[in-house]
Design a protein around this motif. Structure first.
Motif, PDB file in Angstrom:
ATOM      1  N   MET A  52     -21.944 129.334 120.875  1.00 26.28           N
ATOM      2  CA  MET A  52     -22.566 128.858 119.494  1.00 26.28           C
ATOM      3  C   MET A  52     -24.007 128.447 119.920  1.00 26.28           C
ATOM      4  O   MET A  52     -24.877 128.716 118.838  1.00 26.28           O
ATOM      5  CB  MET A  52     -22.110 127.581 118.850  1.00 26.28           C
ATOM      6  CG  MET A  52     -22.473 126.935 117.653  1.00 26.28           C
ATOM      7  SD  MET A  52     -21.926 125.412 117.273  1.00 26.28           S
ATOM      8  CE  MET A  52     -20.307 125.558 116.838  1.00 26.28           C
ATOM      9  N   ARG A  53     -24.217 127.826 120.951  1.00 24.61           N
ATOM     10  CA  ARG A  53     -25.677 127.604 121.363  1.00 24.61           C
ATOM     11  C   ARG A  53     -26.610 128.745 121.448  1.00 24.61           C
ATOM     12  O   ARG A  53     -27.769 128.805 120.931  1.00 24.61           O
ATOM     13  CB  ARG A  53     -25.669 126.692 122.646  1.00 24.61           C
ATOM     14  CG  ARG A  53     -27.293 126.136 123.068  1.00 24.61           C
ATOM     15  CD  ARG A  53     -27.312 125.825 124.290  1.00 24.61           C
ATOM     16  NE  ARG A  53     -26.900 126.852 125.336  1.00 24.61           N
ATOM     17  CZ  ARG A  53     -26.426 126.658 126.473  1.00 24.61           C
ATOM     18  NH1 ARG A  53     -26.676 125.539 127.103  1.00 24.61           N
ATOM     19  NH2 ARG A  53     -26.141 127.658 127.405  1.00 24.61           N
ATOM     20  N   ASP A  54     -25.909 130.034 121.967  1.00 27.29           N
ATOM     21  CA  ASP A  54     -26.793 131.108 122.247  1.00 27.29           C
ATOM     22  C   ASP A  54     -26.873 131.554 120.903  1.00 27.29           C
ATOM     23  O   ASP A  54     -27.990 132.343 120.709  1.00 27.29           O
ATOM     24  CB  ASP A  54     -25.942 131.997 123.079  1.00 27.29           C
ATOM     25  CG  ASP A  54     -25.976 131.555 124.621  1.00 27.29           C
ATOM     26  OD1 ASP A  54     -26.630 130.640 124.888  1.00 27.29           O
ATOM     27  OD2 ASP A  54     -24.989 131.861 125.472  1.00 27.29           O
ATOM     28  N   ASN A  55     -25.900 131.730 120.049  1.00 22.53           N
ATOM     29  CA  ASN A  55     -26.070 132.233 118.567  1.00 22.53           C
ATOM     30  C   ASN A  55     -27.108 131.471 117.742  1.00 22.53           C
ATOM     31  O   ASN A  55     -27.924 132.221 117.033  1.00 22.53           O
ATOM     32  CB  ASN A  55     -24.672 132.227 117.837  1.00 22.53           C
ATOM     33  CG  ASN A  55     -23.611 133.164 118.436  1.00 22.53           C
ATOM     34  OD1 ASN A  55     -23.883 134.231 119.092  1.00 22.53           O
ATOM     35  ND2 ASN A  55     -22.557 132.965 118.214  1.00 22.53           N
ATOM     36  N   VAL A  56     -27.115 130.204 118.115  1.00 23.28           N
ATOM     37  CA  VAL A  56     -28.260 129.517 117.189  1.00 23.28           C
ATOM     38  C   VAL A  56     -29.474 129.889 117.802  1.00 23.28           C
ATOM     39  O   VAL A  56     -30.392 129.904 116.780  1.00 23.28           O
ATOM     40  CB  VAL A  56     -27.944 127.731 117.345  1.00 23.28           C
ATOM     41  CG1 VAL A  56     -29.024 127.445 116.741  1.00 23.28           C
ATOM     42  CG2 VAL A  56     -26.892 127.759 116.602  1.00 23.28           C
ATOM     43  N   MET A  57     -29.693 129.700 119.206  1.00 28.87           N
ATOM     44  CA  MET A  57     -30.901 130.199 119.715  1.00 28.87           C
ATOM     45  C   MET A  57     -31.339 131.548 119.258  1.00 28.87           C
ATOM     46  O   MET A  57     -32.610 131.747 119.222  1.00 28.87           O
ATOM     47  CB  MET A  57     -30.714 130.128 121.142  1.00 28.87           C
ATOM     48  CG  MET A  57     -30.703 128.752 121.774  1.00 28.87           C
ATOM     49  SD  MET A  57     -31.775 127.389 120.847  1.00 28.87           S
ATOM     50  CE  MET A  57     -33.306 128.088 121.890  1.00 28.87           C
ATOM     51  N   LYS A  58     -30.375 132.373 119.367  1.00 28.84           N
ATOM     52  CA  LYS A  58     -30.670 133.967 118.833  1.00 28.84           C
ATOM     53  C   LYS A  58     -31.187 133.915 117.417  1.00 28.84           C
ATOM     54  O   LYS A  58     -32.393 134.592 117.015  1.00 28.84           O
ATOM     55  CB  LYS A  58     -29.468 134.745 119.018  1.00 28.84           C
ATOM     56  CG  LYS A  58     -29.857 136.146 118.677  1.00 28.84           C
ATOM     57  CD  LYS A  58     -28.591 137.127 118.865  1.00 28.84           C
ATOM     58  CE  LYS A  58     -29.036 138.685 118.636  1.00 28.84           C
ATOM     59  NZ  LYS A  58     -29.584 138.911 117.267  1.00 28.84           N
ATOM     60  N   MET A  59     -30.499 133.141 116.655  1.00 24.71           N
ATOM     61  CA  MET A  59     -31.163 133.069 115.238  1.00 24.71           C
ATOM     62  C   MET A  59     -32.427 132.432 115.085  1.00 24.71           C
ATOM     63  O   MET A  59     -33.239 133.052 114.425  1.00 24.71           O
ATOM     64  CB  MET A  59     -29.912 131.924 114.644  1.00 24.71           C
ATOM     65  CG  MET A  59     -30.442 131.752 112.928  1.00 24.71           C
ATOM     66  SD  MET A  59     -29.564 130.535 112.267  1.00 24.71           S
ATOM     67  CE  MET A  59     -30.134 129.147 113.020  1.00 24.71           C
ATOM     68  N   PHE A  60     -33.000 131.620 115.817  1.00 25.95           N
ATOM     69  CA  PHE A  60     -34.141 130.963 115.893  1.00 25.95           C
ATOM     70  C   PHE A  60     -34.986 131.909 116.493  1.00 25.95           C
ATOM     71  O   PHE A  60     -36.294 132.096 116.171  1.00 25.95           O
ATOM     72  CB  PHE A  60     -34.186 129.688 116.626  1.00 25.95           C
ATOM     73  CG  PHE A  60     -33.676 128.233 115.744  1.00 25.95           C
ATOM     74  CD1 PHE A  60     -34.695 127.860 114.907  1.00 25.95           C
ATOM     75  CD2 PHE A  60     -32.528 127.969 115.822  1.00 25.95           C
ATOM     76  CE1 PHE A  60     -34.319 126.762 114.017  1.00 25.95           C
ATOM     77  CE2 PHE A  60     -32.156 126.870 115.136  1.00 25.95           C
ATOM     78  CZ  PHE A  60     -32.973 126.433 114.149  1.00 25.95           C
ATOM     79  N   ASP A  61     -34.775 132.779 117.603  1.00 29.68           N
ATOM     80  CA  ASP A  61     -35.729 133.818 117.905  1.00 29.68           C
ATOM     81  C   ASP A  61     -35.969 134.923 117.132  1.00 29.68           C
ATOM     82  O   ASP A  61     -36.963 135.080 117.032  1.00 29.68           O
ATOM     83  CB  ASP A  61     -34.827 134.371 119.186  1.00 29.68           C
ATOM     84  CG  ASP A  61     -34.628 133.399 120.484  1.00 29.68           C
ATOM     85  OD1 ASP A  61     -35.634 132.319 120.693  1.00 29.68           O
ATOM     86  OD2 ASP A  61     -34.010 133.591 121.582  1.00 29.68           O
ATOM     87  N   ASP A  62     -34.789 135.307 116.362  1.00 35.19           N
ATOM     88  CA  ASP A  62     -34.828 136.170 115.482  1.00 35.19           C
ATOM     89  C   ASP A  62     -35.835 135.617 114.260  1.00 35.19           C
ATOM     90  O   ASP A  62     -36.771 136.497 113.581  1.00 35.19           O
ATOM     91  CB  ASP A  62     -33.632 136.665 114.744  1.00 35.19           C
ATOM     92  CG  ASP A  62     -32.931 137.309 115.609  1.00 35.19           C
ATOM     93  OD1 ASP A  62     -33.506 137.951 116.843  1.00 35.19           O
ATOM     94  OD2 ASP A  62     -31.829 137.607 115.606  1.00 35.19           O
ATOM     95  N   LEU A  63     -35.744 134.360 113.818  1.00 33.20           N
ATOM     96  CA  LEU A  63     -36.354 133.830 112.995  1.00 33.20           C
ATOM     97  C   LEU A  63     -37.807 133.848 113.314  1.00 33.20           C
ATOM     98  O   LEU A  63     -38.963 133.828 112.494  1.00 33.20           O
ATOM     99  CB  LEU A  63     -35.900 132.357 112.875  1.00 33.20           C
ATOM    100  CG  LEU A  63     -36.632 131.602 111.540  1.00 33.20           C
ATOM    101  CD1 LEU A  63     -36.771 132.178 110.125  1.00 33.20           C
ATOM    102  CD2 LEU A  63     -36.130 129.929 111.488  1.00 33.20           C
TER     103      LEU A  63
END
Length: 456
Positions: A52-63
Motif C-alpha cells: 500500500m505504501r509503495d502504491n501511495v508513493m507511486k501515486m505521489f511520484d506520478d502526481l
C-alpha cells in the motif's frame, strides 16, 4: 468374566488407542499447519502495508511528474508572453529616449523651421507611443503558480492509528477435515412459551413499536414503546402489569439492578433511571445529562453501561451511572450509524464488544484486550438488528430479513439459526439465568412480543 476375555479386552483397547493416536496426530498436523499459516499471515500483513505504501508513493511520484509537466508547460507559455511584453516595453524605452535626444538636438541646433516641422511630426508619434505604453501598463500583472491538496487529503497531526485506512482482523475457523474431532459449541434450541399481538390500546396514540427490552432479575420483562412514549412491565405470562408515561421517544432499556432500569433517547441528550417496585409501580429517580445521543444500552459492570451512539465515528462508548462518557480503545471504522441501523452489546467475561451493521449485513466482534476484530458475514444473517448474549456467552442476533434468531460463537462461527413464526425480528434480550429469551419485531402489520425457552 473380564479375566476370561483378555484377548477381546486387549483388542478393544488397541482399537481405542489407535483412534486416540489418529486424532492426536491430526491435531499435531493441523496445529503445525495453523502455525505455518499464522506466520505467513503475519508476514503478509507487513507485505500488504508496504505494498500500500509503495502504491501511495507511486501515486505521489506520478502526481509529481504530471503536475511538474503541467507547471513547466504553463511557465514556458507564460514566459513567452512576458518576454514579448518586456521586449516591446524596452523598445518603447529606447524610442522615447531617442525621441528626447532628437527634440533636444533640434531645439539647440535646428532652425525655427526645422523645430516647427519636428514638433508637428513628433506630436502624432508621441501620442501613438503614449497609447501603446498605457496599454502595457493596464495589462501589468504578477503571475504565480502553486499546488494545494484537497482538504480531504490533509492529514492532521495525530497518531497513525487514528486515521489509518485499515483494520487488523483476526478470524478463527476450522477446516472441514478437523471439524469432526473439534469441540463443538452447544447449539441453542428455542421453544415457544408465550406470545402476544401488539395492538393499539385505549390510551395509545398509534400502534405500539417496542424499540428496547430487558429482563429484570425476577423474570419480569421491561420494554419501551417508542411510538407511544411508554415504559411497560410484563409478567412471565406476558400480561401487562405496569406502565409509565414518558415525555420523549425512548430507544433502549436495560435493567440496572433488581428494581432499577435505565432508558435511552435518540432525540435527547439524557439517560433516565427509573425504579420498578415489586408491585410494578414505576417512578423516575434521576436523569443523567450526556453529550451524545444513545440508542442501545447494556450493562458493562456494576457501575458502567455499554451504549450505542448515533451519528458518531465512535459508535460504541462507555457510560457511567453518573453520566460520565468515555471511549473504548478500539479502532472502529470511520463510519457513522443513524438510528436503527446498528446495535451493540458487551460480553463481560471475555471483554468483547459486538456491533451490528444492518446495511452491510455484518456482525463485528471486537476484542478489547487485543484491539482486533472478527467479521461475521453469512447468508443466514440479513439486516442484523437486535443482539444479545446467550448461554455459554454465545451471541444471538435478530436476522431481520430471514425472520430468524441466529446463534454465533465468539470466534465468529455461525452455529445455528432458529426460524421464528413472526416476521422481521427487531430486538432480543436474554433472562438473567439464561433460560428464556424475549424477542419483538418491527412489522407494520403483525407486530408481536414473544417469549422462548432456551434448551441445549
Amino acid at each position: 468374566m473380564i479375566a476370561g476375555r483378555p484377548e477381546s479386552t486387549r483388542s478393544q483397547l488397541k482399537v481405542k488407542l489407535q483412534e486416540i493416536r489418529k486424532k492426536a496426530e491430526t491435531v499435531v498436523k493441523y496445529t503445525k499447519s495453523s502455525k505455518e499459516r499464522l506466520n505467513k499471515d503475519v508476514k503478509e500483513v507487513t507485505v500488504k502495508i508496504r505494498r500500500m505504501r509503495d502504491n501511495v508513493m507511486k501515486m505521489f511520484d506520478d502526481l509529481e511528474v504530471s503536475v511538474a509537466k503541467d507547471a513547466e508547460s504553463f511557465k514556458t507559455e507564460t514566459l513567452d508572453k512576458l518576454n514579448k511584453k518586456q521586449s516591446d516595453s524596452e523598445k518603447h524605452v529606447a524610442n522615447a529616449t531617442t525621441s528626447l535626444e532628437t527634440i533636444d538636438n533640434v531645439h539647440q541646433n535646428g532652425t525655427p523651421s526645422e523645430q516647427f516641422i519636428l514638433q508637428h511630426r513628433m506630436k502624432r508619434y508621441v501620442n501613438e507611443l503614449s497609447s501603446n505604453v498605457d496599454k502595457e501598463c493596464q495589462r501589468l500583472e504578477t503571475v504565480t503558480i502553486s499546488f494545494d491538496f484537497d482538504e480531504k487529503l490533509k492529514l492532521t497531526p495525530l497518531s497513525i492509528s487514528d486515521y489509518v485506512p485499515g483494520q487488523l482482523t483476526i478470524k478463527y475457523s476450522l477446516s472441514e477435515g478437523v471439524k469432526s474431532i473439534a469441540p463443538v459449541d452447544p447449539i441453542v434450541k428455542l421453544m415457544k412459551l408465550a406470545f402476544i399481538d401488539l395492538k393499539k390500546t385505549g390510551d395509545d396514540g398509534i400502534e405500539p413499536f417496542f424499540s428496547g427490552l430487558d429482563f429484570l432479575p425476577d423474570g419480569r420483562l421491561v420494554v419501551v414503546d417508542n411510538e407511544n412514549k411508554k415504559c411497560l412491565i410484563y409478567n412471565k405470562k406476558l400480561e401487562k402489569v405496569g406502565h409509565y408515561q414518558l415525555l420523549y421517544n425512548p430507544q433502549g432499556v436495560v435493567a440496572v439492578s433488581e428494581d432499577e432500569v435505565a432508558i435511552t433517547s435518540a432525540s435527547e441528550y439524557k439517560i433516565d433511571i427509573l425504579r420498578v417496585s415489586k408491585s410494578n409501580d414505576i417512578t423516575l429517580i434521576r436523569t443523567c445529562k450526556v453529550n451524545t445521543k444513545y440508542e442501545t444500552i447494556c450493562s458493562k459492570d456494576e457501575r458502567h453501561f455499554v451504549v450505542g451512539a448515533n451519528d458518531e465515528t465512535k459508535p460504541v462508548r462507555i457510560l457511567s451511572l453518573s453520566g460520565e462518557e468515555k471511549d473504548f480503545s478500539i479502532n472502529f471504522p470511520n463510519k457513522k450509524y443513524s438510528v436503527g441501523t446498528s446495535v451493540c452489546t458487551y460480553i463481560r467475561k471475555s471483554d468483547k464488544v459486538v456491533l451490528t451493521d444492518e446495511n452491510e449485513h455484518t456482525v463485528y466482534i471486537y476484542d478489547i484486550r487485543s484491539n482486533t476484530r472478527v467479521v461475521v458475514k453469512d447468508d443466514q444473517i440479513k439486516e442484523p438488528c437486535g443482539v444479545a448474549v446467550g448461554t455459554s456467552d454465545c451471541i444471538l442476533v435478530c436476522s431481520n430479513e430471514t425472520h430468524s434468531i441466529v446463534q454465533i460463537s465468539q470466534t465468529g462461527r455461525v452455529i445455528s439459526s432458529y426460524k421464528l413464526d413472526m416476521g422481521y425480528p427487531y430486538r432480543v434480550c436474554v433472562s438473567k439465568d439464561k433460560s428464556v429469551i424475549a424477542v419483538t419485531n418491527c412489522a407494520t402489520a403483525g407486530a408481536k412480543l414473544q417469549l422462548l425457552k432456551i434448551t441445549l
